[in-house]
Design a protein around this motif. Structure first.
Motif, mmCIF file in Angstrom:
data_model
loop_
_atom_site.group_PDB
_atom_site.id
_atom_site.type_symbol
_atom_site.label_atom_id
_atom_site.label_comp_id
_atom_site.label_asym_id
_atom_site.label_seq_id
_atom_site.Cartn_x
_atom_site.Cartn_y
_atom_site.Cartn_z
ATOM 1 N N ILE A 79 0.876 -0.982 0.460
ATOM 2 C CA ILE A 79 -0.532 -0.160 -0.373
ATOM 3 C C ILE A 79 0.628 1.023 -0.457
ATOM 4 N N ALA A 80 1.720 1.337 1.330
ATOM 5 C CA ALA A 80 2.874 2.224 0.971
ATOM 6 C C ALA A 80 3.744 2.757 -0.418
ATOM 7 N N THR A 81 3.815 1.815 -0.983
ATOM 8 C CA THR A 81 4.847 1.206 -2.250
ATOM 9 C C THR A 81 4.140 2.415 -3.732
ATOM 10 N N PHE A 82 2.522 1.588 -3.261
ATOM 11 C CA PHE A 82 1.437 2.490 -4.441
ATOM 12 C C PHE A 82 1.277 4.484 -4.330
ATOM 13 N N GLU A 84 2.663 6.079 -2.608
ATOM 14 C CA GLU A 84 4.037 6.895 -2.818
ATOM 15 C C GLU A 84 4.595 6.950 -4.927
ATOM 16 N N THR A 85 4.698 5.521 -5.050
ATOM 17 C CA THR A 85 5.212 5.378 -6.521
ATOM 18 C C THR A 85 3.357 5.964 -8.042
ATOM 19 N N HIS A 86 2.256 6.201 -6.763
ATOM 20 C CA HIS A 86 1.383 6.307 -8.765
ATOM 21 C C HIS A 86 0.841 7.854 -7.967
ATOM 22 N N PHE A 87 1.211 8.558 -6.471
ATOM 23 C CA PHE A 87 0.543 9.750 -6.077
ATOM 24 C C PHE A 87 1.496 10.206 -5.829
ATOM 25 N N GLY A 88 2.511 9.921 -5.201
ATOM 26 C CA GLY A 88 3.033 11.087 -4.867
ATOM 27 C C GLY A 88 3.001 11.237 -3.031
ATOM 28 N N VAL A 89 2.246 10.171 -2.244
ATOM 29 C CA VAL A 89 1.843 10.358 -0.789
ATOM 30 C C VAL A 89 2.616 10.587 0.074
ATOM 31 N N THR A 90 2.823 11.539 0.505
ATOM 32 C CA THR A 90 4.183 12.364 1.885
ATOM 33 C C THR A 90 3.026 12.338 2.770
ATOM 34 N N PHE A 91 1.753 11.880 2.937
ATOM 35 C CA PHE A 91 0.860 12.785 4.349
ATOM 36 C C PHE A 91 0.539 11.065 5.175
ATOM 37 N N PRO A 92 0.710 11.327 6.466
ATOM 38 C CA PRO A 92 0.950 10.236 7.116
ATOM 39 C C PRO A 92 0.124 8.911 6.509
ATOM 40 N N LEU A 93 0.462 7.610 6.935
ATOM 41 C CA LEU A 93 -0.383 7.068 6.133
ATOM 42 C C LEU A 93 0.185 6.039 7.632
ATOM 43 N N PHE A 94 -1.265 4.705 7.826
ATOM 44 C CA PHE A 94 -1.145 3.911 8.800
ATOM 45 C C PHE A 94 -1.408 2.490 8.351
ATOM 46 N N GLU A 95 -1.283 1.627 9.365
ATOM 47 C CA GLU A 95 -1.805 0.539 8.694
ATOM 48 C C GLU A 95 -3.177 0.055 8.207
ATOM 49 N N LYS A 96 -3.673 -1.143 7.927
ATOM 50 C CA LYS A 96 -4.378 -1.213 7.416
ATOM 51 C C LYS A 96 -5.741 -1.456 8.626
ATOM 52 N N ILE A 97 -6.651 -1.130 8.709
ATOM 53 C CA ILE A 97 -7.929 -1.353 9.244
ATOM 54 C C ILE A 97 -9.097 -1.440 9.187
ATOM 55 N N GLU A 98 -9.904 -1.222 10.831
ATOM 56 C CA GLU A 98 -11.293 -1.606 9.620
ATOM 57 C C GLU A 98 -12.322 -0.773 10.533
ATOM 58 N N VAL A 99 -12.841 -0.196 10.042
ATOM 59 C CA VAL A 99 -13.710 1.748 9.692
ATOM 60 C C VAL A 99 -15.016 0.933 10.639
#
Length: 161
Positions: A79-82, A84-99
């Protein structure tokens, strides 16, 4: 907002233990995300908000979730690689969760109670539901997945005043 809100445990996508207190700002935008969703291009808009307003006190926090159409199947690293690679995301991401459901992350349990959706429903209906939390948590506003990140700019500016 209660102190309990600020101490909700979070785990970054790289495995670091954090709490919301680590991200206290004038405004926090919390979003449940997915990599294979029709709304996935919103990552670009979320990154733009992060770039435009982070220096003024906005924090964008992304929480990948696989509960809607199994649209977030990858590992945290994938997820992190995707992102960063596709959208240049630099904001904080967290582990996969349930909502939703009995395993819903405590942050989303709290947010859904404070800012219910359409007709008072607490359940999150799909990926890219957004919660904008003002300074000190005085107000929490919920935005549907169809609300584009750029449409939140006016609200963010208002909070950051």
């Amino acid at each position: 907002m209660t102190d309990n809100f600020w101490t909700i445990p979070l785990v970054t996508i790289t495995g670091e233990q954090r709490t919301l207190a680590d991200f206290s700002a004038n405004a926090i935008l919390v979003v449940n995300t997915a990599s294979e969703c029709g709304f996935t291009p919103q990552y670009r808009g979320l990154e733009r908000l992060w770039q435009d307003y982070n220096g003024q006190g906005l924090v964008v926090l992304g929480f990948p979730c696989n509960q809607f159409g199994r649209q977030e199947k990858g590992s945290n690293q994938e997820i992190a690689t995707f992102c960063e690679t596709h959208f240049g995301v630099t904001f904080p991401l967290f582990e996969k969760i349930e909502v939703n459901g009995e395993n819903a992350h405590p942050l989303f349990v709290y947010l859904k109670k404070r800012a219910p959706g359409l007709l008072g429903s607490e359940k999150i209906k799909w990926n890219f539901t957004k919660f904008l939390i003002s300074n000190q948590g005085k107000t929490i506003e919920r935005f549907s997945p169809t609300a584009k990140p750029e449409e939140l700019s006016a609200k963010i500016k208002e909070i950051l005043k």
